[in-house]
Scaffold this motif. Structure first.
Motif, short mmCIF file in Angstrom:
data_model
loop_
_atom_site.label_atom_id
_atom_site.label_comp_id
_atom_site.label_asym_id
_atom_site.label_seq_id
_atom_site.Cartn_x
_atom_site.Cartn_y
_atom_site.Cartn_z
N GLU A 71 26.21 70.29 48.52
CA GLU A 71 27.33 70.27 49.50
C GLU A 71 28.11 68.97 48.84
O GLU A 71 29.68 69.29 48.78
CB GLU A 71 26.78 69.75 50.99
CG GLU A 71 28.14 69.63 51.85
CD GLU A 71 27.67 69.43 53.13
OE1 GLU A 71 28.35 68.59 53.94
OE2 GLU A 71 26.61 69.61 53.47
N ARG A 72 27.73 67.70 48.45
CA ARG A 72 28.52 66.88 47.99
C ARG A 72 29.28 67.24 46.70
O ARG A 72 30.23 66.75 46.46
CB ARG A 72 27.77 65.39 47.71
CG ARG A 72 28.44 64.49 47.27
CD ARG A 72 27.85 63.05 47.40
NE ARG A 72 28.48 61.78 47.02
CZ ARG A 72 28.11 60.85 46.82
NH1 ARG A 72 26.95 60.44 47.18
NH2 ARG A 72 28.68 59.76 46.13
N SER A 73 28.46 68.14 45.62
CA SER A 73 29.17 68.51 44.71
C SER A 73 30.39 69.36 44.89
O SER A 73 30.90 69.75 43.83
CB SER A 73 28.10 69.34 43.83
OG SER A 73 26.99 68.52 43.58
N ILE A 74 30.57 69.88 46.17
CA ILE A 74 31.65 70.78 46.13
C ILE A 74 32.82 69.80 46.41
O ILE A 74 34.05 70.19 45.68
CB ILE A 74 31.57 71.40 47.59
CG1 ILE A 74 30.46 72.69 47.56
CG2 ILE A 74 32.82 72.07 48.16
CD1 ILE A 74 29.79 72.93 48.93
N TYR A 75 32.84 68.59 46.85
CA TYR A 75 34.12 67.77 47.13
C TYR A 75 34.17 66.59 46.28
O TYR A 75 35.18 65.81 46.05
CB TYR A 75 34.32 67.48 48.59
CG TYR A 75 33.13 67.01 49.07
CD1 TYR A 75 32.90 65.30 49.25
CD2 TYR A 75 32.16 67.29 50.01
CE1 TYR A 75 32.14 64.79 49.75
CE2 TYR A 75 31.19 66.74 50.48
CZ TYR A 75 31.02 65.28 50.40
OH TYR A 75 30.08 64.67 51.01
N ASP A 76 33.05 66.07 45.90
CA ASP A 76 33.05 64.77 45.17
C ASP A 76 33.30 64.97 43.66
O ASP A 76 32.64 65.57 43.02
CB ASP A 76 31.50 64.28 45.11
CG ASP A 76 31.54 62.63 44.53
OD1 ASP A 76 32.31 62.34 43.58
OD2 ASP A 76 31.07 61.86 45.25
N MET A 77 34.47 64.62 43.28
CA MET A 77 35.05 65.00 42.00
C MET A 77 34.27 64.29 40.68
O MET A 77 34.21 64.65 39.76
CB MET A 77 36.64 64.55 41.65
CG MET A 77 37.39 65.58 42.73
SD MET A 77 37.61 67.43 41.80
CE MET A 77 36.70 68.19 43.24
#
Length: 151
Positions: free
Chosen positions: A80-86
């Motif tokens: 999930e964090r990989s979706i929005y954490d650039m």
């Protein structure tokens, strides 16, 4: 060779990383200074190169597990964090608009590709050793979640 499965990223959005992931970001430094090709060498016998569709890069899968270890995240939270954490997407060598994996892929990678219990620990240890040599990591101590290792 497994690396032949990688494709060149031709995204008009790649320049965003220069804006949102600072040069001193730890993940950026690790990505730029550590050559992760040793992962391909260690896992080359775990992949069939002439049957089925291309797998997600073993380097990317390992990097997911490395992120999981560094940030102490569950598989679901990591993806999930990989979706929005650039910084995560940059570290994973993904274009900003690329879709992430399904969390179950991490379980499958651990079970099918990292069957040797010490392999993940060895790969993480080697990465940390390289990062220490390049002075990206200052501490001599790193805590690794041993949930998936046998006592």
């Amino acid at each position: 060779m497994i690396s032949n499965q990688e494709t060149l990223k031709l995204s008009p959005f790649m320049a965003i990383y220069d804006i949102v992931v600072p040069k001193d970001n730890m993940l950026r430094q690790i990505n730029e200074l550590v050559d992760f090709n040793f992962i391909l060498e260690e896992l080359k016998t775990k992949y069939c190169l002439d049957n089925g569709r291309n797998a997600v890069s073993p380097i990317r899968m390992f990097k997911y597990l490395l992120l999981k270890s560094i940030y102490d995240l569950s598989d679901v939270d990591l993806v999930e964090r990989s979706i929005y954490d650039m910084s995560f997407k940059y570290f994973l060598d993904m274009a900003p608009e690329d879709p992430v994996i399904n969390p179950s892929s991490l379980t499958k990678f651990r079970k099918l590709r990292l069957q040797d219990v010490g392999l993940l620990d060895m790969l993480i240890g080697k990465t940390v050793e390289i990062a220490l040599e390049k002075e990206i990591i200052k501490s001599k101590t790193i805590i690794v979640d041993a949930t998936h290792t046998k006592a």
